[in-house]
Design a protein around this motif. Structure first.
Motif, PDB file in Angstrom:
ATOM      1  N   HIS A  13      48.974  81.689 134.699  1.00 36.32           N
ATOM      2  CA  HIS A  13      49.479  82.198 133.195  1.00 36.32           C
ATOM      3  C   HIS A  13      48.228  83.109 132.968  1.00 36.32           C
ATOM      4  N   TYR A  29      55.855  70.508 132.945  1.00 40.53           N
ATOM      5  CA  TYR A  29      56.229  72.136 131.967  1.00 40.53           C
ATOM      6  C   TYR A  29      54.503  72.029 131.731  1.00 40.53           C
ATOM      7  N   SER A  30      54.576  73.623 131.238  1.00 40.15           N
ATOM      8  CA  SER A  30      52.987  74.064 130.444  1.00 40.15           C
ATOM      9  C   SER A  30      53.568  75.176 129.600  1.00 40.15           C
ATOM     10  N   CYS A  31      52.257  75.310 128.883  1.00 38.97           N
ATOM     11  CA  CYS A  31      52.620  76.374 127.569  1.00 38.97           C
ATOM     12  C   CYS A  31      51.473  77.030 127.455  1.00 38.97           C
ATOM     13  N   GLN A  36      54.354  81.572 127.555  1.00 39.46           N
ATOM     14  CA  GLN A  36      55.606  82.150 128.295  1.00 39.46           C
ATOM     15  C   GLN A  36      55.489  80.064 128.255  1.00 39.46           C
ATOM     16  N   ILE A  37      57.230  79.536 128.927  1.00 35.88           N
ATOM     17  CA  ILE A  37      57.167  78.251 129.520  1.00 35.88           C
ATOM     18  C   ILE A  37      57.234  77.585 130.606  1.00 35.88           C
ATOM     19  N   LYS A  39      57.727  75.784 134.669  1.00 41.55           N
ATOM     20  CA  LYS A  39      57.956  74.711 135.433  1.00 41.55           C
ATOM     21  C   LYS A  39      57.659  74.893 136.563  1.00 41.55           C
ATOM     22  N   LEU A  62      52.224  69.468 123.124  1.00 38.44           N
ATOM     23  CA  LEU A  62      53.758  70.038 123.477  1.00 38.44           C
ATOM     24  C   LEU A  62      53.650  68.038 124.086  1.00 38.44           C
ATOM     25  N   ILE A  82      57.041  71.279 120.922  1.00 41.52           N
ATOM     26  CA  ILE A  82      56.531  71.834 121.083  1.00 41.52           C
ATOM     27  C   ILE A  82      55.358  72.197 119.221  1.00 41.52           C
ATOM     28  N   GLY A  96      64.781  75.531 127.753  1.00 41.93           N
ATOM     29  CA  GLY A  96      63.718  76.699 127.028  1.00 41.93           C
ATOM     30  C   GLY A  96      64.089  76.951 125.626  1.00 41.93           C
TER      31      GLY A  96
END
Length: 777
Positions: A13, A29-31, A36-37, A39, A62, A82, A96
């Protein structure tokens, strides 16, 4: 135990990562604020873009929809929520796509959490509102409003209460409008993060005072950490409630549920804004301020039993050390280890798909069987079999891998069963009901059916901890439990239709454990280490109980020690600071239990004479009375100076018949109704009446005399003598009524009594003659 962390060289990120969530044990999953999301696949170490979010979308929290609700598998585990800084929350699919966006708050939505069965979503906002939404995103209610932002919110174990932050205060608010709200000052400055575990019912909080604290659900402080260098920005309970993780600036800490720290890592992460455990509790992920996502898994976990120490050295590898001959064995597994337990000469290891059972005599050939259901959250062992708990239920297996039973009770939730509320012995399973903690269900381990008429054991207070003894036959099986008042009770597992006799054997008891090879109980009682050498004495002669205790001053242990195990003569305790200490119990009581179970009374007497310990003599007195071994009991009672009891035992020996002797033994243990029933069954009406006269149960004595039309004058004569002695007059209407028609003649009464006794002697003599003739034949 420590965390093994891994970070990529370059962050994926470009901006701060605000939240992470696991979909499965190997996918995350990260946000991030770079919109951006991503995987993350841990098996292939690949990272892929799931979705690019709009440029004005800044995520805050999340949370995935729960995969299992109770024991039912959910089909809708494909969605997550989210929350964002523009006051909305979004329901997003696994690919997504934003399925729904809802305007929820003015200002940022700081927290969004599904409840345990996925039927409701709670959001907390910068505007101080807390709102509950349906699964589809419809507003149900505004639960609370306050003037300051709500930084963190968590559901209670049964999804019927909410925990949230209010500045320096923590608030527990039930969903029922009329129920009482609990509120307390938890930190000196703003609280940033809270979490509430459903298995152990404990709360953790962390704030800008750089400390984390552990609380129970009544708001009582259990642990305060020393201050860290930076504010605590994230906290998360492991699913099984045994551990929690704490995140701060360049800091990741692994802690035990009681608060002390296992390990401290100092990764280069910036602030860790959120932490998430995988569903099996083996892996941890954190979202970092510098764009990284940190992954960690637990290594160097230890298990001890007698001369074996087992260490988890890698995710799929264990090392066995025999400390006697320093032999080392290495155990390899196909999948990663989730849970393990070592006791009774067997190591049971649950991986994500299989269960391995090792015998300590042979580490090379484990028995392996497949696991049907999901993740194992608890393993409990007994001598002959073991029990596995997963999200769907509990299952008992033999050490040969054969399924034995799977007990259930109405409304059982296997996902919140913990080691305090479950106990296993060779023939019995005890389960504390989580919905009504006064109730203990007792099942036959071999069939999975409830004992007796299926009625559970019900106590007058909530039960905190239960434990079954491990030795002896089922008819002598006892269960010990500690209630909310910290009182320790003992009762029989089989109470055959009548009300169970529940006896209190200790107060201010914080924890307890049974010995693995004798029915000896140890506990921490009011800062002292106490051992009950023969707890069942309370059913035989409760006045002996204080004489059968072994007490060690608690000064050698630090604050709040907790008993981990009691094997042989060694007791392992975990102190409040996490250090392990060991203490020993004299070996003689266990030997005495062995002699008692094999009726070697001569050896038992030799042992007591050799040890010269009053508590051993008191145990022997109780054991011999329970086994109706009067000669040895007489010697034991004489050794502790209990002369009235010695005289009573002599009186029992002189009884003309077996039935009378048995009845007086029952009277000795305080079992009046049982004694009377024995006499009536044998047709010894006068003796039953006399027992009640001796105990001054006048009304019952008269009732028996009238019912069997005999000895009414005897009862009236003894009653008259009793009243005359105290200079009182008869006021009882029933006695006055019968006194009018019955003449009291002491000579006649004495003659009748003599005749009754000689009849009893004759009957007993005839019975013994018949018995000897039958044996000759």
């Amino acid at each position: 135990m420590r965390l093994k962390t891994s970070l990529l060289k370059e962050p994926k990120h470009k901006e701060l990562v605000s939240c992470v969530g696991w979909t499965s044990a190997d996918e995350l999953y990260s946000c991030s604020e770079d919109h951006q999301i991503l995987k993350w696949n841990l098996l292939t170490s690949e990272t892929s873009l799931v979705a690019k979010l709009p440029d004005d979308f800044y995520p805050v929290d999340l949370h995935w929809f729960p995969k299992t609700a109770g024991s039912k598998k959910q089909t809708q585990a494909e969605i997550f929520v989210i929350t964002s800084t523009d006051g909305k929350f979004h329901l997003v699919s696994k690919i997504g796509r934003i399925e729904k966006s809802v305007d929820a708050h003015n200002g940022a939505v700081l927290s969004g959490r599904w409840n345990y069965d996925g039927s409701a979503l709670i959001t907390a906002g910068e505007d101080g509102h807390i709102k509950i939404w349906s699964k589809s995103g419809m507003l149900r209610s505004t639960l609370a409003s306050q003037g300051s932002p709500v930084y963190s919110v968590a559901w209670g174990p049964d999804s019927d209460r909410i925990l949230y932050t209010s500045g320096r205060q923590l608030v527990i608010k039930p969903l029922q409008p009329s129920a009482k709200v609990i509120q307390w000052k938890a930190h000196d400055v703003v609280i940033l993060k809270v979490d509430w575990n459903s298995v152990n019912d404990l709360i953790i909080s962390g704030g800008e005072d750089c400390r984390y604290k552990v609380w129970d659900s009544f708001g009582r402080l259990l642990h305060t950490s020393s201050p860290h260098d930076y504010p605590v920005t994230s906290l998360s309970w492991a699913p099984d409630g045994e551990l929690f993780a704490m995140g701060s600036f360049n800091t990741l800490r692994l802690c035990d549920k009681t608060g002390w720290s296992y390990a401290l890592e100092k990764p280069n992460t910036g602030s860790v804004f959120s932490l998430a455990w995988s569903a099996d509790g083996t892996q941890l992920a954190g979202s970092c301020g510098n764009g990284h996502v940190i992954f960690a898994h637990i290594v160097e976990q230890h298990w001890e039993w007698k001369n074996f120490v087992i260490t988890l050295i890698k995710r799929r590898t264990m090392q066995v050390l025999n400390v006697v001959n320093e032999a080392v064995d290495v155990l390899e597994f196909r999948d990663r280890v989730i849970k393990a337990s070592l006791a009774f000469g067997h190591l049971v290891v649950a991986t994500s798909l299989q269960c391995y059972v090792y015998n300590s005599k042979n580490w090379n050939t484990p028995l392996i069987f497949e696991l049907k259901e999901g993740t194992v959250s608890l393993i409990v062992q007994a001598e002959k079999h073991f029990l596995l708990v997963d999200g769907a239920g509990l299952y008992i297996f033999s050490y040969e891998g054969r399924p034995i039973s799977s007990p259930k009770y109405p409304g059982m939730r296997a996902d919140i069963l913990n080691s305090q509320g479950i106990s296993l012995s060779n023939d019995t399973i005890a389960l504390r009901d989580k919905s009504d903690e006064k109730v203990i269900f007792l099942f036959d381990a071999l069939t999975g059916k409830a004992f007796g008429d299926g009625k559970p054991l019900t106590h007058k207070m909530e039960v905190v901890n239960i434990a079954l003894d491990q030795c002896g036959p089922l008819k002598e099986r006892k269960i010990a439990f500690i209630d909310k008042n910290r009182d320790l009770y003992l009762t029989s597992v089989q109470y055959a239709g009548r009300e169970p006799k529940i006896c209190k054997i200790g107060s201010m008891v914080h924890c307890m454990a049974w010995n693995d090879s004798a029915n000896i109980l140890c506990g921490i009682q009011d800062n002292q280490f106490t051992v009950w050498y023969y707890p069942s004495v309370v059913f035989v002669d409760k006045e002996l109980l204080p004489h059968t205790l072994y007490v060690k001053e608690g000064s050698e242990f630090a604050r709040a020690p907790h008993i981990i195990s009691y094997v042989g003569t060694k007791v392992t305790l975990r102190q409040g600071d996490g250090s392990l200490v060991y203490t020993t119990v004299p070996p003689y009581p266990a030997i005495l239990h062995d002699y008692s179970s094999s009726t070697r009374w001569e050896d038992a007497l030799h042992l007591c004479r050799f040890a010269k310990d009053q508590s051993l003599w008191a145990c022997l007195a109780g054991m011999t009375m329970a086994s109706k071994e009067l000669t040895t009991a007489e010697t034991a009672y004489a050794a502790i100076g209990e002369l009235p009891r010695v005289q009573y035992i002599n009186f029992i020996k002189e009884q003309p018949s077996k039935e009378s002797s048995l009845a007086h033994m029952l009277l000795f243990s305080g079992q009046v109704q049982e004694a009377e029933a024995v006499l009536l069954q044998a047709g010894l009406i006068y003796q039953a009446i006399q027992v009640n006269i001796d105990l001054f149960n006048w009304e019952r004595a008269l009732e028996l005399a009238v019912k069997h039309k005999t000895h009414v004058d005897t009862v009236l004569a003894f009653r008259e003598r009793f009243l005359h002695k105290f200079g009182r007059k008869e006021t009882n209407k029933r006695f006055l009524q019968y006194a009018e028609g019955v003449e009291v003649d002491w000579e006649k009464i004495q003659g009748k009594i003599e005749m009754e006794l000689s009849k009893e002697r004759e009957k007993a003599a005839n019975a013994s003659v018949r018995g000897s003739m039958a044996s000759r034949r």
